[in-house]
Design a protein around this motif. Structure first.
Motif, PDB file in Angstrom:
ATOM      1  N   TYR A  47      56.252 102.654  47.684  1.00  0.00           N
ATOM      2  CA  TYR A  47      57.018 103.280  48.759  1.00  0.00           C
ATOM      3  C   TYR A  47      58.042 104.203  48.133  1.00  0.00           C
ATOM      4  O   TYR A  47      58.464 103.996  46.994  1.00  0.00           O
ATOM      5  CB  TYR A  47      57.789 102.226  49.572  1.00  0.00           C
ATOM      6  N   LYS A  57      55.294 105.672  52.976  1.00  0.00           N
ATOM      7  CA  LYS A  57      54.328 104.900  52.202  1.00  0.00           C
ATOM      8  C   LYS A  57      53.840 105.717  51.018  1.00  0.00           C
ATOM      9  O   LYS A  57      53.643 106.930  51.115  1.00  0.00           O
ATOM     10  CB  LYS A  57      53.135 104.518  53.078  1.00  0.00           C
ATOM     11  N   GLU A  62      50.327  98.263  50.996  1.00  0.00           N
ATOM     12  CA  GLU A  62      49.903  97.020  51.669  1.00  0.00           C
ATOM     13  C   GLU A  62      50.538  95.801  51.010  1.00  0.00           C
ATOM     14  O   GLU A  62      50.492  95.637  49.799  1.00  0.00           O
ATOM     15  CB  GLU A  62      48.372  96.900  51.618  1.00  0.00           C
ATOM     16  N   GLY A  63      51.120  94.931  51.833  1.00  0.00           N
ATOM     17  CA  GLY A  63      51.745  93.708  51.336  1.00  0.00           C
ATOM     18  C   GLY A  63      53.201  93.867  50.970  1.00  0.00           C
ATOM     19  O   GLY A  63      53.849  92.911  50.539  1.00  0.00           O
ATOM     20  N   TYR A  64      53.718  95.105  51.131  1.00  0.00           N
ATOM     21  CA  TYR A  64      55.111  95.400  50.774  1.00  0.00           C
ATOM     22  C   TYR A  64      55.832  96.056  51.942  1.00  0.00           C
ATOM     23  O   TYR A  64      55.207  96.689  52.788  1.00  0.00           O
ATOM     24  CB  TYR A  64      55.171  96.364  49.587  1.00  0.00           C
ATOM     25  N   SER A  65      57.147  95.894  51.956  1.00  0.00           N
ATOM     26  CA  SER A  65      57.993  96.693  52.831  1.00  0.00           C
ATOM     27  C   SER A  65      59.236  97.060  52.040  1.00  0.00           C
ATOM     28  O   SER A  65      59.449  96.553  50.937  1.00  0.00           O
ATOM     29  CB  SER A  65      58.355  95.939  54.116  1.00  0.00           C
ATOM     30  N   GLN A  85      50.015  90.140  43.357  1.00  0.00           N
ATOM     31  CA  GLN A  85      51.233  90.949  43.267  1.00  0.00           C
ATOM     32  C   GLN A  85      52.013  90.662  41.988  1.00  0.00           C
ATOM     33  O   GLN A  85      53.114  91.197  41.797  1.00  0.00           O
ATOM     34  CB  GLN A  85      52.109  90.730  44.504  1.00  0.00           C
TER      35      GLN A  85
END
Lengths: 114, 111
Positions: A47, A57, A62-65, A85
């Motif tokens: 990101y 993005k 995917e799988g992160y924020s 991860q």
């Protein structure tokens, strides 16, 4: 000297845990980035943020924020950590696009998810 | 996402030798950067290039921005053991906030 500080050098977490990786820069840079680095794959952008409360993005979100509530701080969040991860996570910052806008990296956080 | 083509992937050399590595792309870049990463650390900027044809030195390191704007080269002269690490190239296209990276050249220097 520009300083990009990542809060932890090493982290060990369990599968399913929520994980926060923190990054702070002291040069009033607009842009901040989160990458992960894996052998043979190079640096991959997760990101980035070009201003407070703004995020975009990257190549592997995917799988992160992320969260950018203050200009100097950019947080990466793993909502539910998984073993894939496990990686080296690198934060970087840079002034907004312009001449001689150099990107600086933190020392990295090596995350292991068990 | 796109990555730059960086070569060689690894080099094993003797102390005192010169080293050359390069990055190529199918796209034009406005900025080329070269970083060095030591084990367990983040990448540190070595040289930044902003104009086609530009040749810039930093001690024993010299880098060039290719005339076509699609490539860049890094040379290290008279290598020493502390040169070991992974060297990355990175490029930025005009108007983009993102860098594109090569996969790195791992350098080993034997004393």
């Amino acid at each position: 000297d520009v300083k990009v500080t990542q809060s932890s050098r090493y982290l060990v977490k369990r599968t399913g845990e929520k994980v926060f990786l923190e990054c702070v820069q002291d040069m009033d840079h607009e842009n901040m980035f989160w990458y992960r680095q894996d052998p043979g794959l190079g640096l991959r952008l997760i990101y980035f943020s070009y201003d407070v409360k703004m995020k975009e993005k990257g190549d592997i979100p995917e799988g992160y924020s992320v969260s950018r509530e203050k200009k100097e701080r950019f947080s990466l969040i793993l909502e539910s950590a998984s073993t894939n991860q496990t990686s080296m996570y690198l934060c970087a910052s840079r002034p907004r696009t312009g001449s001689k806008n150099i990107q600086y990296f933190g020392a990295g956080t090596r995350l292991s998810v068990l | 996402g796109q990555q730059l083509n960086q070569s060689p992937q690894s080099m094993f050399i003797q102390e005192g030798e010169d080293v050359s590595m390069n990055c190529t792309s199918s796209s034009i870049f406005n900025t080329w950067l070269w970083y060095k990463q030591e084990p367990g650390e983040g990448p540190v900027l070595l040289i930044a290039l902003y104009k086609a044809g530009e040749l810039t030195s930093n001690g024993r390191l010299t880098a060039q921005f290719g005339i076509t704007r699609k490539d860049s080269f890094l040379n290290i002269s008279a290598s020493i053991p502390s040169d070991v690490g992974i060297y990355f190239c990175a490029g930025r296209r005009g108007g983009s906030e993102k860098l594109v990276f090569g996969k790195g050249t791992k350098l080993t220097v034997n004393p």
